[in-house]
Design an enzyme around this catalytic site. Structure first.
Site, PDB file in Angstrom:
ATOM      1  N   ALA A  84      40.750  44.702  40.557  1.00 46.94           N
ATOM      2  CA  ALA A  84      41.459  44.160  39.432  1.00 46.94           C
ATOM      3  C   ALA A  84      41.071  44.662  38.002  1.00 46.94           C
ATOM      4  O   ALA A  84      41.532  45.101  37.199  1.00 46.94           O
ATOM      5  CB  ALA A  84      41.525  42.729  39.519  1.00 46.94           C
ATOM      6  N   GLU A  85      39.551  44.306  37.831  1.00 48.48           N
ATOM      7  CA  GLU A  85      38.858  44.971  36.868  1.00 48.48           C
ATOM      8  C   GLU A  85      37.415  45.606  37.174  1.00 48.48           C
ATOM      9  O   GLU A  85      36.812  45.069  38.032  1.00 48.48           O
ATOM     10  CB  GLU A  85      38.537  43.761  35.613  1.00 48.48           C
ATOM     11  CG  GLU A  85      39.819  43.506  34.830  1.00 48.48           C
ATOM     12  CD  GLU A  85      40.954  42.743  35.283  1.00 48.48           C
ATOM     13  OE1 GLU A  85      41.995  42.877  35.050  1.00 48.48           O
ATOM     14  OE2 GLU A  85      40.638  41.839  36.352  1.00 48.48           O
ATOM     15  N   THR A  86      37.481  46.640  36.374  1.00 49.42           N
ATOM     16  CA  THR A  86      35.802  47.244  36.143  1.00 49.42           C
ATOM     17  C   THR A  86      35.310  46.709  34.744  1.00 49.42           C
ATOM     18  O   THR A  86      36.130  47.095  33.906  1.00 49.42           O
ATOM     19  CB  THR A  86      35.845  48.668  36.433  1.00 49.42           C
ATOM     20  OG1 THR A  86      36.183  48.907  37.893  1.00 49.42           O
ATOM     21  CG2 THR A  86      34.413  49.300  36.226  1.00 49.42           C
ATOM     22  N   HIS A 132      37.241  36.736  34.208  1.00 47.09           N
ATOM     23  CA  HIS A 132      36.220  36.927  35.531  1.00 47.09           C
ATOM     24  C   HIS A 132      35.374  38.216  35.479  1.00 47.09           C
ATOM     25  O   HIS A 132      34.113  37.891  35.879  1.00 47.09           O
ATOM     26  CB  HIS A 132      37.080  36.960  37.026  1.00 47.09           C
ATOM     27  CG  HIS A 132      37.430  38.324  37.304  1.00 47.09           C
ATOM     28  ND1 HIS A 132      38.657  39.190  36.685  1.00 47.09           N
ATOM     29  CD2 HIS A 132      37.202  39.141  38.240  1.00 47.09           C
ATOM     30  CE1 HIS A 132      38.817  40.255  37.404  1.00 47.09           C
ATOM     31  NE2 HIS A 132      37.626  40.275  38.277  1.00 47.09           N
TER      32      HIS A 132
END
Length: 266
Positions: free
Chosen positions: A46-48, A77
């Site tokens: 979902a995210e880096t 997160h």
């Protein structure tokens, strides 16, 4: 090849394979945006989170977040995961992050794990019939913010868990967060979060959504804190506390992978 340090962390989780996955990558200097996006697409989380030491004196690190398709304005997160990596690696009790559109963020150690300080996101009663028609059930109330966060209140946890939204349709409305919530059973509050326009159909645990829910539920419950569970397939848990204009999210992290990302020389 350029060798970049890499951590894979499960955030807002007390065990592997739960919570939300984030890649954390401290850099010596910023790479160009196209390369950052390509790395995030390769990681396919979902995210880096990308970090560079801050030289302004305002914070310890600069922080940016990318989904597989775009840079985003706030990610909770992956910020918690970044704090976990840096505090475990470097020691200390707190670490601060300077961001481009979300101000100054902080992660500090707590008895239960970590506390993440985010800006409180306020919503107000509103309507969005086009979105409601795509959620798969009729919410009791709709609350929206100018920052493209929407809270959709349902009567029960069972209703939230049973939702089968039209993700393709929601994605066409923009990169909004569709935060579906209700009173919980095991926890005070339960939610599911859909962000298909931002490249994440259903998020596993969404810190920024809980910065929004902290405002929404403390107003509704008449107290400054509550417990929360995000009822995704992986699931994730947090405590949420309101302190002035800040939302303080408490949670744990688990490092799953530590290694090296090999980037071809430009």
């Amino acid at each position: 090849m350029i060798r970049l340090p890499y951590w894979h962390v499960d955030a807002f989780a007390d065990r592997p394979f739960a919570g939300n996955q984030a890649a954390v990558m401290p850099l010596d200097a910023w790479l160009d945006d196209a390369t950052l996006l390509s790395i995030a697409e390769e990681n396919n989380f979902a995210e880096t989170a990308f970090l560079v030491k801050d030289d302004t004196g305002e914070a310890d690190w600069e922080l940016r977040w990318f989904t597989p398709t775009m840079e985003i304005r706030l990610c909770g997160h992956a910020t918690l995961a970044s704090g976990h990596v840096l505090l475990e690696r470097d020691g200390g009790e707190r670490v601060t992050f300077l961001t481009r559109r979300a101000g100054l963020l902080e992660v500090s150690r707590s008895e239960a794990g970590y506390d993440l300080g985010l800006p409180l996101i306020e919503t107000a009663p509103d309507s969005w019939p086009e979105a409601v028609a795509l959620l798969g059930a009729e919410p009791r109330e709709v609350w929206l913010s100018p920052e493209r966060y929407g809270v959709y209140l349902f009567d029960s946890e069972e209703e939230v868990r049973a939702l089968e939204p039209d993700l393709r349709g929601l994605g066409k409305l923009g990169d909004d967060q569709f935060i579906c919530t209700a009173p919980g059973g095991r926890t005070d509050v339960v939610s599911r979060v859909f962000v298909p326009g931002g490249g994440v159909d259903e998020d596993s645990f969404t810190g920024s959504a809980h910065a929004c829910l902290t405002h929404f539920w403390t107003e509704r419950l008449g107290r400054d804190s509550f417990t929360a569970h995000q009822a995704s397939r992986r699931g994730g848990d947090a405590t949420c506390r309101r302190e002035g204009d800040r939302a303080i999210l408490g949670g744990q992290c688990v490092t799953v992978v530590e290694g090296t990302f090999l980037l071809p020389q430009q």
